[in-house]
Design a protein around this motif. Structure first.
Motif, PDB file in Angstrom:
ATOM      1  N   CYS A  35       0.840  -1.245   0.137  1.00  0.00           N
ATOM      2  CA  CYS A  35      -0.061  -0.008   0.032  1.00  0.00           C
ATOM      3  C   CYS A  35       0.856   1.387  -0.105  1.00  0.00           C
ATOM      4  N   LEU A  36       0.170   2.399  -0.325  1.00  0.00           N
ATOM      5  CA  LEU A  36       0.852   3.571  -0.395  1.00  0.00           C
ATOM      6  C   LEU A  36       1.098   3.774   0.978  1.00  0.00           C
ATOM      7  N   PRO A  37       2.087   4.889   1.215  1.00  0.00           N
ATOM      8  CA  PRO A  37       2.321   5.645   2.587  1.00  0.00           C
ATOM      9  C   PRO A  37       0.989   5.995   3.246  1.00  0.00           C
ATOM     10  N   ASP A  38      -0.254   6.365   2.441  1.00  0.00           N
ATOM     11  CA  ASP A  38      -1.372   6.798   3.323  1.00  0.00           C
ATOM     12  C   ASP A  38      -2.276   5.414   3.494  1.00  0.00           C
ATOM     13  N   GLY A  39      -1.744   4.195   3.105  1.00  0.00           N
ATOM     14  CA  GLY A  39      -2.386   3.169   3.298  1.00  0.00           C
ATOM     15  C   GLY A  39      -3.247   2.571   1.943  1.00  0.00           C
ATOM     16  N   THR A  40      -3.236   3.341   1.089  1.00  0.00           N
ATOM     17  CA  THR A  40      -4.015   3.056   0.007  1.00  0.00           C
ATOM     18  C   THR A  40      -3.361   1.699  -0.886  1.00  0.00           C
ATOM     19  N   CYS A  64      -7.958   1.471   1.953  1.00  0.00           N
ATOM     20  CA  CYS A  64      -6.939   1.668   2.490  1.00  0.00           C
ATOM     21  C   CYS A  64      -6.902   0.247   3.349  1.00  0.00           C
ATOM     22  N   LEU A  65      -5.449   0.137   3.690  1.00  0.00           N
ATOM     23  CA  LEU A  65      -5.284  -0.905   4.633  1.00  0.00           C
ATOM     24  C   LEU A  65      -6.145  -0.736   6.107  1.00  0.00           C
ATOM     25  N   THR A 113       7.157  -3.557   6.305  1.00  0.00           N
ATOM     26  CA  THR A 113       8.468  -2.614   6.065  1.00  0.00           C
ATOM     27  C   THR A 113       8.070  -1.552   5.311  1.00  0.00           C
ATOM     28  N   LEU A 114       8.672  -0.503   5.335  1.00  0.00           N
ATOM     29  CA  LEU A 114       8.616   0.821   4.698  1.00  0.00           C
ATOM     30  C   LEU A 114       9.833   0.724   3.679  1.00  0.00           C
ATOM     31  N   ARG A 126       4.947  -2.750   2.542  1.00  0.00           N
ATOM     32  CA  ARG A 126       4.694  -4.228   2.144  1.00  0.00           C
ATOM     33  C   ARG A 126       4.400  -4.734   3.585  1.00  0.00           C
ATOM     34  N   ALA A 127       3.101  -5.131   3.622  1.00  0.00           N
ATOM     35  CA  ALA A 127       2.611  -5.946   4.816  1.00  0.00           C
ATOM     36  C   ALA A 127       2.520  -7.467   4.812  1.00  0.00           C
ATOM     37  N   THR A 128       2.918  -8.151   5.813  1.00  0.00           N
ATOM     38  CA  THR A 128       2.685  -9.551   5.837  1.00  0.00           C
ATOM     39  C   THR A 128       1.805  -9.980   6.885  1.00  0.00           C
ATOM     40  N   LEU A 129       0.666 -10.751   6.826  1.00  0.00           N
ATOM     41  CA  LEU A 129      -0.345 -10.917   7.895  1.00  0.00           C
ATOM     42  C   LEU A 129      -0.308 -12.413   8.004  1.00  0.00           C
TER      43      LEU A 129
END
Length: 389
Positions: A35-40, A64-65, A113-114, A126-129
């Protein structure tokens, strides 16, 4: 090259080298999203879509996330997680709840991670869940079990406090009752003795009835004395510290005190070489040994010379104190369950109050020990007391 390096490698199935990276991303056992820095949301794998019940086009570039999080989780993400990502570039294993398309909740652990561009500006997250549904069930079960254990502990504490209070009130009642009854009973004994001395009875059954009344009166007095002794000893023990006691010395002292009970000669064999000293309250040990030794003397077998063996030894749990005699013995099959009950007697031909063994058992338990008994009728009895070191 070494012989090991020269060994022929196993043949590989060429299909294993044809793994599709995109397919690995889409079907991974965990959820991935970018997602983008704003969460999109700009990318999301099929695993996460399947967990949430959304189609890709419903989320990518549209949400957004943060929109997938519950209210509380969103507040935490925006106030803690996002700033932390900007500061240190990553976050690890933060527990959140995602809301599925049907409204149900999915507990996950999020790591992110940003990535920054060449100018150092935030570019993509980048997010891992990981699905922690089973882990959450286990944690909830653990918390429930812990709460139940704590509740039971509290209930046990309350019950122990209640029992302590009840025991204290009972001891006070027994002490007061025995104290208040002692004087009237003693007066009755004195009046009865005076009656026997001065009165004449012409009924031939009178002598037998007087004897029965005298025995009953003495039994009442003995019971009152026993009740008083139990409470007084308990109160005394509450105020007396433990000390290092010489077993030979205290046993010989008790033997001298027992001389008035001995109608004939009693042989004593003492052996404290293996464990000569014991840490215990002196009044408790004196009462314990006195009751066991006095019983051994009182309940001697009439057809043989009485002999009492007293010894000590080291055992795994601490110290063992043994008192053995060759007296009348006790039928444990018949009386074993009531052996240490208050006022229970098993040889009524010998005067007694039925308090001694009750006191012995109580003193052993108070010292956090245990008591074993072996006995055979007309052969003798052995008491083994196990006490912590």
């Amino acid at each position: 090259m070494s012989p090991a390096e020269e060994e022929e490698l196993p043949a590989l199935d060429l299909r294993l080298t044809e793994e599709n990276v995109e397919d690995l991303y889409e079907q991974a056992p965990c959820g991935y999203c970018s997602c983008l820095p704003d969460g999109t949301l700009v990318k999301i794998n099929q695993t996460l879509l399947s967990w949430l019940g959304y189609a890709r086009e419903e989320l990518v570039a549209r949400h957004c996330l943060q929109d997938l999080l519950t209210v509380g989780a969103r507040l935490h993400y925006e106030s803690f997680c996002a700033p932390l990502l900007l500061m240190q570039g990553q976050v690890r294993e933060i527990s959140y709840q995602l809301r599925r398309a049907d409204g149900s909740l999915l507990p996950v652990l999020l790591s992110a991670t940003l990535l920054r561009d060449t100018e150092g500006q935030p570019l993509v997250i980048r997010a891992t869940l990981f699905d922690i549904t089973e882990r959450r069930k286990y944690e909830q079960e653990l918390l429930r079990a812990r709460a139940e254990a704590e509740s039971q502990r509290m209930q046990l504490t309350v019950k122990n406090e209640q029992l302590t209070r009840i025991n204290g009130e009972l001891d006070n009642f027994v002490y007061t009752a025995s104290h208040d009854l002692k004087q009237p009973a003693s007066n009755m004994q004195g009046l009865f003795d005076e009656l026997k001395r001065t009165a004449s009875f012409h009924d031939p059954e009178a002598a037998h009835m007087l004897t029965m009344f005298d025995d009953a009166l003495r039994q009442i007095l003995g019971t009152i004395e026993g009740m008083t002794e139990v409470v007084q000893l308990q109160r005394q023990l509450d105020q007396v510290p433990r000390e290092n006691i010489d077993l030979q010395e205290i046993t010989e002292e008790i033997m001298r005190n027992l001389q008035p009970l001995q109608t004939g000669t009693v042989d004593f064999t003492l052996d404290f070489e293996a464990a000569p000293r014991l840490q215990m309250s002196r009044p408790a040990l004196h009462s314990l040994l006195y009751n066991l030794l006095s019983n051994a003397v009182k309940y001697a077998h009439p057809e043989r010379r009485p002999h009492v063996w007293v010894s000590s030894g080291r055992v795994a749990e601490g110290l063992m104190l043994s008192v053995r005699d060759n007296g009348l013995g006790i039928d444990l099959q018949r009386h074993g369950q009531e052996l240490f009950q208050l006022f229970r007697r098993f040889h009524t031909q010998v005067p007694g109050s039925g308090v001694g063994l009750y006191l012995v058992n109580r003193l052993v338990r108070q010292a956090h020990g245990r008591l074993e008994v072996d006995s055979a009728v007309n052969e003798g009895t052995t008491f083994r007391i196990f006490l912590p070191a």
